[in-house]
Design a protein around this motif. Structure first.
Motif, mmCIF file in Angstrom:
data_model
loop_
_atom_site.group_PDB
_atom_site.id
_atom_site.type_symbol
_atom_site.label_atom_id
_atom_site.label_comp_id
_atom_site.label_asym_id
_atom_site.label_seq_id
_atom_site.Cartn_x
_atom_site.Cartn_y
_atom_site.Cartn_z
ATOM 1 N N PHE A 42 26.763 -9.818 47.609
ATOM 2 C CA PHE A 42 25.712 -10.539 46.880
ATOM 3 C C PHE A 42 24.461 -10.708 47.741
ATOM 4 N N VAL A 43 24.647 -11.072 49.007
ATOM 5 C CA VAL A 43 23.498 -11.280 49.890
ATOM 6 C C VAL A 43 22.762 -9.964 50.140
ATOM 7 N N ILE A 44 23.506 -8.884 50.301
ATOM 8 C CA ILE A 44 22.877 -7.576 50.529
ATOM 9 C C ILE A 44 22.060 -7.152 49.310
ATOM 10 N N THR A 56 16.155 -1.432 53.064
ATOM 11 C CA THR A 56 17.233 -2.215 52.443
ATOM 12 C C THR A 56 17.975 -1.444 51.364
ATOM 13 N N LEU A 57 17.544 -0.210 51.059
ATOM 14 C CA LEU A 57 18.180 0.567 49.994
ATOM 15 C C LEU A 57 19.511 1.160 50.419
ATOM 16 N N VAL A 58 19.700 1.370 51.717
ATOM 17 C CA VAL A 58 20.880 2.104 52.201
ATOM 18 C C VAL A 58 22.164 1.313 51.948
ATOM 19 N N LEU A 59 22.160 0.035 52.309
ATOM 20 C CA LEU A 59 23.398 -0.749 52.212
ATOM 21 C C LEU A 59 23.888 -0.934 50.778
ATOM 22 N N PRO A 60 23.039 -1.223 49.767
ATOM 23 C CA PRO A 60 23.574 -1.300 48.387
ATOM 24 C C PRO A 60 24.236 -0.008 47.923
ATOM 25 N N ILE A 61 23.661 1.138 48.290
ATOM 26 C CA ILE A 61 24.292 2.410 47.917
ATOM 27 C C ILE A 61 25.636 2.566 48.612
ATOM 28 N N LEU A 62 25.707 2.181 49.882
ATOM 29 C CA LEU A 62 26.990 2.252 50.595
ATOM 30 C C LEU A 62 28.020 1.292 49.995
ATOM 31 N N HIS A 131 13.708 -13.222 56.918
ATOM 32 C CA HIS A 131 14.561 -14.348 56.540
ATOM 33 C C HIS A 131 15.845 -13.882 55.880
ATOM 34 N N TYR A 132 15.714 -13.045 54.846
ATOM 35 C CA TYR A 132 16.902 -12.601 54.121
ATOM 36 C C TYR A 132 17.765 -11.662 54.957
ATOM 37 N N ASP A 133 17.162 -10.937 55.872
ATOM 38 C CA ASP A 133 17.963 -10.102 56.774
ATOM 39 C C ASP A 133 18.820 -10.961 57.702
ATOM 40 N N LEU A 134 18.280 -12.078 58.162
ATOM 41 C CA LEU A 134 19.073 -12.967 59.009
ATOM 42 C C LEU A 134 20.210 -13.614 58.213
ATOM 43 N N VAL A 135 19.940 -13.995 56.972
ATOM 44 C CA VAL A 135 21.018 -14.532 56.122
ATOM 45 C C VAL A 135 22.078 -13.462 55.892
ATOM 46 N N GLN A 136 21.652 -12.225 55.678
ATOM 47 C CA GLN A 136 22.595 -11.127 55.499
ATOM 48 C C GLN A 136 23.443 -10.913 56.749
ATOM 49 N N LEU A 137 22.819 -10.954 57.907
ATOM 50 C CA LEU A 137 23.562 -10.786 59.157
ATOM 51 C C LEU A 137 24.534 -11.945 59.373
ATOM 52 N N LEU A 138 24.120 -13.150 59.027
ATOM 53 C CA LEU A 138 25.006 -14.305 59.151
ATOM 54 C C LEU A 138 26.220 -14.158 58.237
ATOM 55 N N ALA A 139 26.024 -13.676 57.005
ATOM 56 C CA ALA A 139 27.142 -13.475 56.088
ATOM 57 C C ALA A 139 28.092 -12.406 56.616
ATOM 58 N N LEU A 140 27.560 -11.353 57.202
ATOM 59 C CA LEU A 140 28.415 -10.296 57.753
ATOM 60 C C LEU A 140 29.240 -10.808 58.938
ATOM 61 N N PHE A 141 28.628 -11.588 59.815
ATOM 62 C CA PHE A 141 29.383 -12.155 60.939
ATOM 63 C C PHE A 141 30.436 -13.150 60.442
ATOM 64 N N PHE A 142 30.111 -13.888 59.396
ATOM 65 C CA PHE A 142 31.085 -14.823 58.819
ATOM 66 C C PHE A 142 32.302 -14.066 58.277
ATOM 67 N N HIS A 143 32.055 -12.975 57.604
ATOM 68 C CA HIS A 143 33.170 -12.176 57.073
ATOM 69 C C HIS A 143 33.976 -11.543 58.205
ATOM 70 N N ARG A 144 33.297 -11.102 59.264
ATOM 71 C CA ARG A 144 34.027 -10.523 60.389
ATOM 72 C C ARG A 144 34.928 -11.559 61.053
#
Length: 784
Positions: A42-44, A56-62, A131-144
């Motif tokens: 969702f964040v991505i 930012t287009l690469v990650l949604p396609i992946l 801002h949104y990239d940092l939130v995205q990175l925080l969500a990824l670290f949380f999941h890890r």
């Protein structure tokens, strides 16, 4: 109580005794932890919707083509790719925020241009760029961190190492007997895991050195050839390292070892339907110069916007293709369709649409909403691919249970124009069957009819009616009273609608311009004047009451005035001097004078306002301005003892100057309500209320048009419901329809299993059942 633990029991009691707000917070946190990968998705997607750039287009396609298609969950390699890519994107955006780059000097001029290269790439200078990239990175670290807590982070590496060891042993045993050969073949491990593939290139055997002088040159030539082959092998190996894992990944999707069959077609169809509705009601967001238009105004003018047409056809086409893939149960076709849709939608929404609309995707709210719903569809589609299609598709999804909700939803589904017919034809085209199209439609109609009867019979079992007991008043007045009110409303709908639409919801349509033209006997007009803006005055409450008092006793006039308020009456104060010179020719002038002096001949005065007409009396004081363009005098206020046809004086003014002789006419009304010393004319305009623009399409038909188009059509359907019942008793009054319903279900089942001969036999049995009333009676008896 073998596993009883006092500490755990105390912990459970402590948890239960917490406040409900804290328990709700615990539950939300546990939900967040359980679905942490969905939070990352969702964040991505949210970051891409707001940034809308190539970075930012690469990650949604992946996400849609890798993560959501991975079984049983995305691998560590994907999450590491997402984390590293997000970090690199943050660094790149930070680096290009410095002002010495040329494009950062004209940010205010280029920030809204969709095809500005820095805007496309995503390296433009702006506030809150990361801002949104940092939130995205925080969500990824949380999941890890959650994966590490559950021991799932290094699970893939353990599986890879064990598989690699087995593969190495197999390779050693395979190549052990071939060591004496001159050159060993390249060994490519195609049985590796999805995430890793290993390609081994053994070294070429060195040629035996010879003592002769000629052997040195041969050795140099062979070593250069071996070096060239080694370079080609490395290039080929890098290609295989990219191609083989992708090919193996999609091969495992199409040919899985096991699959948890599921059916989410209904949810995908609902997502497509929501997107279809967004296109219809927000089509202006997909066009260039249609931002202020709506679909009703465009269609009422017989104009079909190109952007609306393209988006509707594409959306409808994808829904048809999705239905075909669902009926054929082809996972390979669904994978290809998913890849095409993911790349096609992203290319259209983020590269083509901004050029069509001339505004960035991040500034197009309707397009963002459409894209978000389409992302939900992509997620459901990926889940369907990962789990596989169901082996059997039986009936409509609304016919799975028998209750009032399914009954009314199913009947509403059948009321949608052409939807039932289109579904039946598509099912017949993409389903293996021996039935003809007419026979197929016959079975579908019988099944729908029997399902409706089954729902009614189940409701009768849940709410039984005792024998010999009259119907309750709640049922009679609830159902019967509602039908009576509905029928009365339908019969009197046009009269009520036309009466209320103007008296209650009507809008006062005040005149903007009042023009008067007077002509004597068809000659050049002698007077032309118009009143605008300040010359058009509204009546106050005191003046309106005095106006009503002047007609006290005149029943016809008072009845007419009941439909008007003070806001509907406008007083036009026209200047007495004509606003144009009298440019009549001398011969016509002499002829007109002779006609005026001849009292025995008839000489007419023509007064024109919106249309031209001849008046017996000179000047009408009151004029009605209806909703159409035909303005006419009000006879109720101009007849009888309260006649207000006024006399006017007409005089010709001549002005002699150095420039020549100029003539114009001056008119003055004698009996004016609001007396002024200047020559002028007064005119009262009564403006009819008009219907609001939103209801203009109904009000435009008029009373007779509404009766013909609404009441008569609805009356025809109601008459069909109340008549002809006797002809359908043998098919409607079936006490028990379980056997017939089971027969229809059996036809669907043998069709899905490929027993086509048995399908023909069961269909013939169903047709015979409906042709034989005696057999139908035996089959529909209550079970004893």
């Amino acid at each position: 109580r073998m596993f009883h633990d006092d500490e755990l029991e105390e912990s459970e009691k402590f948890y239960v005794g917490q406040p409900r707000v804290l328990l709700l917070i615990y539950a939300l946190y546990n939900t967040l932890v359980a679905r942490s990968e969905m939070v990352c998705y969702f964040v991505i997607i949210l970051n891409h919707m707001i940034s809308a750039s190539m970075i930012t287009l690469v990650l949604p396609i992946l996400i849609f083509l890798w993560a959501m298609l991975s079984v049983p969950r995305p691998s560590k390699r994907f999450w590491m790719t997402a984390i590293v890519y997000t970090e690199v994107a943050i660094v790149i955006k930070y680096f290009f925020q410095f002002g010495f780059f040329p494009w950062n000097k004209y940010v205010d001029y280029t920030k809204d241009k969709p095809y500005h290269p820095p805007n496309i790439i995503g390296i433009e200078k702006k506030e809150g760029y990361v801002h949104y990239d940092l939130v995205q990175l925080l969500a990824l670290f949380f999941h890890r961190s959650i994966l590490k807590c559950h021991g799932l982070w290094d699970e893939d590496e353990k599986g890879d190492s064990s598989s690699n060891k087995e593969d190495t042993d197999d390779e050693l045993s395979l190549t052990g007997g071939r060591r004496d050969s001159s050159a060993s073949l390249k060994s490519v491990n195609l049985a590796a895991s999805v995430e890793s593939i290993h390609v081994h290139f053994p070294e070429q055997q060195t040629a035996i050195r010879r003592k002769s002088s000629s052997s040195a040159s041969q050795l140099s030539h062979r070593s250069s050839f071996s070096s060239h082959r080694s370079k080609r092998g490395k290039c080929h190996g890098m290609t295989l390292q990219v191609y083989v894992p992708i090919r193996q990944f999609f091969y495992n999707l199409i040919h899985p070892d096991y699959s948890a069959v599921t059916d989410v077609y209904v949810l995908m169809f609902l997502a497509d339907t929501v997107d279809f509705i967004i296109i219809v009601f927000g089509f202006w967001a997909f066009g260039k110069h249609s931002a202020a238009a709506d679909i009703t105004s465009s269609l009422s003018e017989d104009q079909v916007p190109e952007a609306f047409l393209v988006m509707v056809l594409i959306q409808f086409g994808t829904m048809v293709v999705d239905r075909a893939l669902y009926l054929k149960k082809t996972v390979m076709g669904k994978v290809i369709f998913q890849v095409i849709l993911v790349f096609g939608i992203h290319f259209w929404m983020f590269f083509i649409l901004p050029g069509v609309t001339e505004r960035k995707f991040s500034q197009n709210t309707v397009a963002q909403l459409w894209y978000f719903v389409k992302c939900v569809y992509f997620g459901l589609s990926a889940y369907q691919i990962r789990c596989g299609y169901p082996t059997r598709v039986l009936g409509n999804f609304l016919t799975k249970s028998y209750n009032y909700v399914n009954l009314f939803l199913f009947q509403g589904f059948r009321l949608v124009p052409f939807l039932t017919e289109l579904r039946a034809v598509m099912d017949w085209v993409w389903t293996d069957t021996t039935l003809s199209l007419s026979s197929w439609i016959c079975v579908e109609d019988i099944y729908a009819h029997i399902f409706i009867l089954k729902c009614w019979r189940e409701s009768e079992k849940r709410y039984p009616q005792p024998r010999g007991q009259k119907k309750k008043k709640v049922v009679k007045y609830g159902m019967g009273g509602m039908i009576i009110v509905l029928l009365i409303c339908i019969v009197w709908f046009p009269l009520l609608f036309m009466s209320l639409i103007k008296s209650v919801a009507g809008i006062t349509n005040k005149p903007l311009d009042v023009s008067i033209t007077i002509t004597l006997g068809g000659y050049q007009p002698i007077f032309t004047m118009s009143a605008q803006q300040s010359q058009l005055k509204d009546l106050n409450q005191t003046g309106f009451n005095a106006f009503l008092g002047s007609y006290r006793g005149n029943t016809a006039a008072l009845q007419f005035l009941e439909g008007y308020g003070k806001e509907d009456i406008t007083l036009a104060d026209l200047e007495g001097n004509s606003n144009s010179l009298w440019t009549i020719s001398p011969p016509s002038r002499e002829k007109m004078i002779q006609g005026l002096l001849d009292f025995s001949a008839e000489f007419t005065v023509v007064l024109s306002w919106s249309i031209q007409r001849t008046l017996e009396t000179v000047y009408p004081y009151y004029i009605k301005a209806p909703s159409d363009s035909l303005a006419k005098p009000i006879k109720q206020l101009l007849t009888g003892t309260y006649c207000r046809w006024e006399n006017i004086t007409v005089s010709l003014v001549k002005n002699v100057s150095d420039e020549g002789v100029r003539e114009w006419w001056v008119l003055n009304q004698l009996g004016k309500r609001y007396k002024t010393s200047e020559e002028s004319l007064e005119l009262f305009i009564f403006s009819d209320k008009v219907s609001p623009p939103s209801l203009g399409f109904l009000a435009g038909y008029g009373i007779m048009g509404l009766y013909a188009s609404v009441v008569l059509v609805i009356g025809k359907f109601v008459r069909e419901f109340f008549s002809g019942i006797s002809h359908s008793i043998m098919f409607e009054e079936l006490p028990n329809v379980d056997r017939i319903l089971k027969l229809c279900t059996d036809i669907f089942l043998v069709r899905e299993t490929g027993e086509l001969e048995l399908e023909e036999d069961l269909y013939a049995k169903l047709i015979f059942l409906y042709r034989s009333p005696e057999t139908m009676i035996k089959w529909t008896r209550e079970k004893t």
